[in-house]
Design an enzyme around this catalytic site. Structure first.
Site, PDB file in Angstrom:
ATOM      1  N   LYS A 123       0.976  -1.295   0.025  1.00 52.50           N
ATOM      2  CA  LYS A 123       0.036   0.023   0.012  1.00 52.50           C
ATOM      3  C   LYS A 123       0.711   1.320  -0.137  1.00 52.50           C
ATOM      4  O   LYS A 123       1.784   1.360   0.976  1.00 52.50           O
ATOM      5  CB  LYS A 123      -0.749  -0.148   1.287  1.00 52.50           C
ATOM      6  CG  LYS A 123      -1.913  -1.347   1.277  1.00 52.50           C
ATOM      7  CD  LYS A 123      -2.921  -1.147   2.198  1.00 52.50           C
ATOM      8  CE  LYS A 123      -3.953  -2.312   1.882  1.00 52.50           C
ATOM      9  NZ  LYS A 123      -5.209  -2.040   3.069  1.00 52.50           N
ATOM     10  N   ASP A 142      -6.493   5.211   1.687  1.00 52.60           N
ATOM     11  CA  ASP A 142      -5.827   4.411   2.792  1.00 52.60           C
ATOM     12  C   ASP A 142      -4.558   4.973   3.132  1.00 52.60           C
ATOM     13  O   ASP A 142      -3.921   5.369   2.298  1.00 52.60           O
ATOM     14  CB  ASP A 142      -5.683   2.964   1.959  1.00 52.60           C
ATOM     15  CG  ASP A 142      -6.752   1.983   2.000  1.00 52.60           C
ATOM     16  OD1 ASP A 142      -7.740   2.370   2.644  1.00 52.60           O
ATOM     17  OD2 ASP A 142      -6.715   0.800   1.750  1.00 52.60           O
ATOM     18  N   THR A 222       2.001  -6.013   3.786  1.00 53.63           N
ATOM     19  CA  THR A 222       1.178  -7.038   4.526  1.00 53.63           C
ATOM     20  C   THR A 222       1.284  -8.392   4.079  1.00 53.63           C
ATOM     21  O   THR A 222       1.220  -8.722   2.724  1.00 53.63           O
ATOM     22  CB  THR A 222      -0.040  -6.601   4.685  1.00 53.63           C
ATOM     23  OG1 THR A 222      -0.468  -5.181   4.991  1.00 53.63           O
ATOM     24  CG2 THR A 222      -1.200  -7.488   5.346  1.00 53.63           C
ATOM     25  N   LEU A 223       2.128  -9.350   5.012  1.00 52.93           N
ATOM     26  CA  LEU A 223       2.200 -10.866   4.515  1.00 52.93           C
ATOM     27  C   LEU A 223       0.876 -11.231   4.224  1.00 52.93           C
ATOM     28  O   LEU A 223      -0.212 -11.196   5.022  1.00 52.93           O
ATOM     29  CB  LEU A 223       2.973 -11.376   5.819  1.00 52.93           C
ATOM     30  CG  LEU A 223       3.478 -12.790   5.524  1.00 52.93           C
ATOM     31  CD1 LEU A 223       4.676 -12.438   4.593  1.00 52.93           C
ATOM     32  CD2 LEU A 223       3.903 -13.303   6.853  1.00 52.93           C
ATOM     33  N   TRP A 224       0.876 -11.979   3.207  1.00 53.06           N
ATOM     34  CA  TRP A 224      -0.357 -12.785   2.721  1.00 53.06           C
ATOM     35  C   TRP A 224      -0.362 -13.964   3.604  1.00 53.06           C
ATOM     36  O   TRP A 224       0.552 -14.610   3.882  1.00 53.06           O
ATOM     37  CB  TRP A 224      -0.008 -13.184   1.031  1.00 53.06           C
ATOM     38  CG  TRP A 224      -1.395 -13.615   0.525  1.00 53.06           C
ATOM     39  CD1 TRP A 224      -1.720 -15.047   0.416  1.00 53.06           C
ATOM     40  CD2 TRP A 224      -2.282 -12.848  -0.303  1.00 53.06           C
ATOM     41  NE1 TRP A 224      -3.049 -14.910  -0.477  1.00 53.06           N
ATOM     42  CE2 TRP A 224      -3.327 -13.617  -0.716  1.00 53.06           C
ATOM     43  CE3 TRP A 224      -2.282 -11.486  -0.733  1.00 53.06           C
ATOM     44  CZ2 TRP A 224      -4.463 -13.346  -1.598  1.00 53.06           C
ATOM     45  CZ3 TRP A 224      -3.294 -10.828  -1.304  1.00 53.06           C
ATOM     46  CH2 TRP A 224      -4.532 -11.822  -1.774  1.00 53.06           C
ATOM     47  N   LEU A 225      -1.803 -14.347   3.921  1.00 51.03           N
ATOM     48  CA  LEU A 225      -1.582 -15.502   4.805  1.00 51.03           C
ATOM     49  C   LEU A 225      -1.755 -16.793   3.775  1.00 51.03           C
ATOM     50  O   LEU A 225      -2.056 -16.827   2.851  1.00 51.03           O
ATOM     51  CB  LEU A 225      -3.236 -15.384   5.275  1.00 51.03           C
ATOM     52  CG  LEU A 225      -3.604 -14.553   6.468  1.00 51.03           C
ATOM     53  CD1 LEU A 225      -4.868 -14.220   6.857  1.00 51.03           C
ATOM     54  CD2 LEU A 225      -2.637 -14.755   7.638  1.00 51.03           C
ATOM     55  N   ASP A 289     -14.649   1.807   9.056  1.00 49.95           N
ATOM     56  CA  ASP A 289     -14.874   1.290   7.938  1.00 49.95           C
ATOM     57  C   ASP A 289     -14.918  -0.201   7.898  1.00 49.95           C
ATOM     58  O   ASP A 289     -14.911  -0.811   6.579  1.00 49.95           O
ATOM     59  CB  ASP A 289     -13.698   2.068   6.804  1.00 49.95           C
ATOM     60  CG  ASP A 289     -14.054   1.624   5.474  1.00 49.95           C
ATOM     61  OD1 ASP A 289     -15.252   2.032   5.166  1.00 49.95           O
ATOM     62  OD2 ASP A 289     -13.255   1.205   4.620  1.00 49.95           O
ATOM     63  N   GLU A 294     -13.333 -10.929   7.934  1.00 49.35           N
ATOM     64  CA  GLU A 294     -13.182 -12.200   7.349  1.00 49.35           C
ATOM     65  C   GLU A 294     -12.670 -13.282   8.192  1.00 49.35           C
ATOM     66  O   GLU A 294     -12.118 -12.831   9.503  1.00 49.35           O
ATOM     67  CB  GLU A 294     -11.762 -12.152   6.254  1.00 49.35           C
ATOM     68  CG  GLU A 294     -11.971 -11.453   5.118  1.00 49.35           C
ATOM     69  CD  GLU A 294     -11.997  -9.924   4.985  1.00 49.35           C
ATOM     70  OE1 GLU A 294     -12.316  -9.726   3.708  1.00 49.35           O
ATOM     71  OE2 GLU A 294     -11.709  -9.299   5.863  1.00 49.35           O
ATOM     72  N   ASP A 309      -7.056  -5.270   6.554  1.00 50.00           N
ATOM     73  CA  ASP A 309      -7.373  -3.872   6.145  1.00 50.00           C
ATOM     74  C   ASP A 309      -7.773  -2.967   7.110  1.00 50.00           C
ATOM     75  O   ASP A 309      -8.780  -2.620   7.269  1.00 50.00           O
ATOM     76  CB  ASP A 309      -8.520  -4.200   5.084  1.00 50.00           C
ATOM     77  CG  ASP A 309      -8.230  -4.833   3.765  1.00 50.00           C
ATOM     78  OD1 ASP A 309      -7.077  -5.083   3.556  1.00 50.00           O
ATOM     79  OD2 ASP A 309      -9.253  -5.550   3.258  1.00 50.00           O
TER      80      ASP A 309
END
Length: 409
Positions: A123, A142, A222-225, A289, A294, A309
């Protein structure tokens, strides 16, 4: 003494004995739980300082493998993470081998693949640290630094439900453009002497690109799960309508929580208490917001609410949007462990802890002082809200014991 009187007296003594025993056991259990909460708080404070160090001792695993093994249904990373500095160092230094437009959403982002095959979400910086976002509490672009700060607040609160985030500087000309997909590359442009891109998203516009300082762009990753943990999206029961003049039910019905408690997955399991924790978290960071959230798929309500997020946060330090706390003041319940942690963070401890936690991030200082000061003020508002609930309903109703044994086997 007649036999009947003796029997009655013995029965009374037996009731008193049982009541006393149960009362003492409950008090011992509560006391032990509180002591464990205090020990956990001290462990967190001792591990706040995370130095980004590439060394991984006593293991042949990659940073990505280690982080993937941390994930379990109720937390993204464990309480004790000696390898955290190494994982975050890899996130901010590993070579970018592919860059693409971000996944679906309303805000600009890029999906990067780092050396070793790890996905991260980038981002870009949009605002200076002291910029104040005016208007609605969910207004503006953002904020990349908000993602970094929110991750460290998640650590401090002991939730451990936010994916790892760290700041990173990237050279758009030498690191991104050579490995960018055609779709992403087509959104690059030059504004003055600065390289910019506008990406692909609902609100992405060629007239509103994110621009680097020359070629160097500040951002967050941000680390992707792990893919073995697919996500399921849910509508937040306290979500806003985002329509002028149209209120959501929770905004006018003070008994709304009673209705929520009768619907799955909030009628049993940990999800409703996760919603309350998230309200506390979002109020502290000023995030109004969270219209969806999730969890992991096929969890039957047992998975955590994942704190994804968090970039619509830390926009206006002078705005304390109380409606974010609606789940708390309408349901009037909160985890005992959360209540204890909040109390430990009083008297300036929260501000100091977050400042320490973020001090070694590559984009430090992450937040301006007014935002740090606002955290301590908002904490007092949360504590006052819980106090109003306990005054009305009693602590036995409001403070809910909900502890789970977490496995990292």
């Amino acid at each position: 003494m007649k036999l009947k009187q003796r029997v009655v007296l013995l029965a009374i003594l037996l009731v008193i004995f049982i009541f006393t025993k149960v009362f003492l056991i409950d008090n011992l259990d509560t006391s032990a739980a509180n002591r464990e909460d205090q020990r956990a708080f001290h462990r967190m404070m001792a591990s706040l300082h995370v130095e980004l160090d590439p060394r991984l001792d006593h293991t042949l695993q990659s940073p990505w493998e280690i982080a993937a093994q941390w994930v379990v249904p109720r937390e993204v990373y464990p309480e004790e993470t000696p390898e955290l500095g190494a994982v975050m160092h890899a996130m901010t230094t590993k070579k970018i081998i592919k860059a693409d437009v971000g996944y679906k959403g309303t805000q600009l982002k890029a999906l990067l693949i780092l050396e070793g095959g790890q996905k991260v979400v980038f981002k870009p910086k949009r605002y200076a640290r002291d910029y104040v976002v005016e208007g609605e509490p969910y207004a503006g672009y953002d904020r990349h630094n908000a993602e970094v700060a929110a991750f460290h607040l998640d650590r401090i609160l002991g939730f451990r439900r936010a994916p790892l985030v760290v700041g990173r500087f990237v050279n758009l000309r030498t690191e991104i453009k050579p490995v960018a997909t055609e779709q992403l590359l087509g959104t690059f442009m030059t504004v003055g002497n600065n390289t910019c891109f506008y990406g692909k998203c609902y609100y992405c516009r060629e007239t509103e690109p994110a621009c680097a300082d020359g070629d160097i762009m500040e951002g967050s990753v941000t680390l992707w799960l792990p893919d073995v943990w697919p996500l399921q999206k849910h509508r937040h029961p306290w979500g806003r309508t985002y329509r002028e003049g149209k209120l959501a039910r929770w905004e006018y019905d003070e008994s709304y929580c009673d209705a929520v408690k009768k619907t799955s997955p909030y009628d049993s399991g940990p999800r409703l208490l996760d919603i309350i924790d998230t309200a506390v978290f979002d109020y502290l960071i000023g995030n109004a917001d969270r219209h969806h959230y999730e969890s992991f798929q096929d969890d039957e309500g047992a998975s955590m609410l994942i704190l994804l997020d968090n970039a619509k946060s830390f926009g206006n330090p002078a705005l304390d949007e109380r409606s974010i706390l609606a789940p708390l003041y309408q349901c009037c319940i909160i985890r005992v462990s959360t209540w204890n942690r909040l109390n430990y963070l009083k008297n300036g401890v929260l501000k100091s802890a977050l400042k320490t936690a973020m001090s070694h991030d590559p984009i430090s200082p992450v937040l301006s002082d007014p935002h740090l000061d606002a955290l301590d003020q908002r904490l007092l508002s949360i504590l006052a809200t819980v106090k109003q609930c306990t005054d009305q309903f009693g602590p036995d109703v409001v403070l809910v014991e909900d502890r789970m044994t977490l496995s990292h086997l």
